[in-house]
Design an enzyme around this catalytic site. Sequence first.
Site, PDB file in Angstrom:
ATOM      1  N   SER A 127       0.805  -1.225   0.000  1.00  0.00           N
ATOM      2  CA  SER A 127       0.000   0.000   0.000  1.00  0.00           C
ATOM      3  C   SER A 127       0.839   1.277   0.000  1.00  0.00           C
ATOM      4  O   SER A 127       0.353   2.328  -0.389  1.00  0.00           O
ATOM      5  CB  SER A 127      -0.970   0.030   1.179  1.00  0.00           C
ATOM      6  N   LYS A 182       0.799   4.524   6.854  1.00  0.00           N
ATOM      7  CA  LYS A 182       0.191   5.345   5.801  1.00  0.00           C
ATOM      8  C   LYS A 182       0.797   6.743   5.834  1.00  0.00           C
ATOM      9  O   LYS A 182       1.594   7.080   6.697  1.00  0.00           O
ATOM     10  CB  LYS A 182      -1.327   5.463   5.991  1.00  0.00           C
TER      11      LYS A 182
END
Length: 174
Positions: free
Chosen positions: A31, A73
Amino acid sequence: MMAILEFIVVCLAIVFVFKGIIMPIKVDGSSMYPTLHDGDLAFMSRLDLNSKQIKRFDIVTLDCKQLDNVIIKRVIGLPGEKIVYKNDCLYVNGKYIKENYLNKSHIKDVKSRYNISYFTDDFEISVGENEIFVLGDNRVNSLDSRELGCFKIENVLSKKGIILFPFNHMKGMN
């Protein structure tokens, strides 16, 4: 007796460092690719985790209750902001914000491979007070705030840091 005492002191110091100052993290998944690779080992800072010290585009680890896991993230939205993505462009409170950290060749490759027009689908969200909005750098393969919602500041476990392994990936994370 002295050796046992020294061993205990060293163990306590190590626990203190890893509980209060540094967080080791192993990247699991793609990701954050190409910024971070699956299997990268990093040490990240546990210092300055309040809302005034967390900045847009910081890479953070989060305690994700929905997934019962720690995720990594990039901070896109800060408390009280309105975030809009339109035609692959980020707007914060109506102002265009350039995302220099995104890898242009990766984006072009992903768009071609998946036959898509946009790397980041259009959306609009308002970030609550004491919350942040996060995205993965690999937008088409990231479970992030678009699906999980905003995260409370207290869910931030660490930020920034350095990739230590593999050695050919060694670099600082901003």
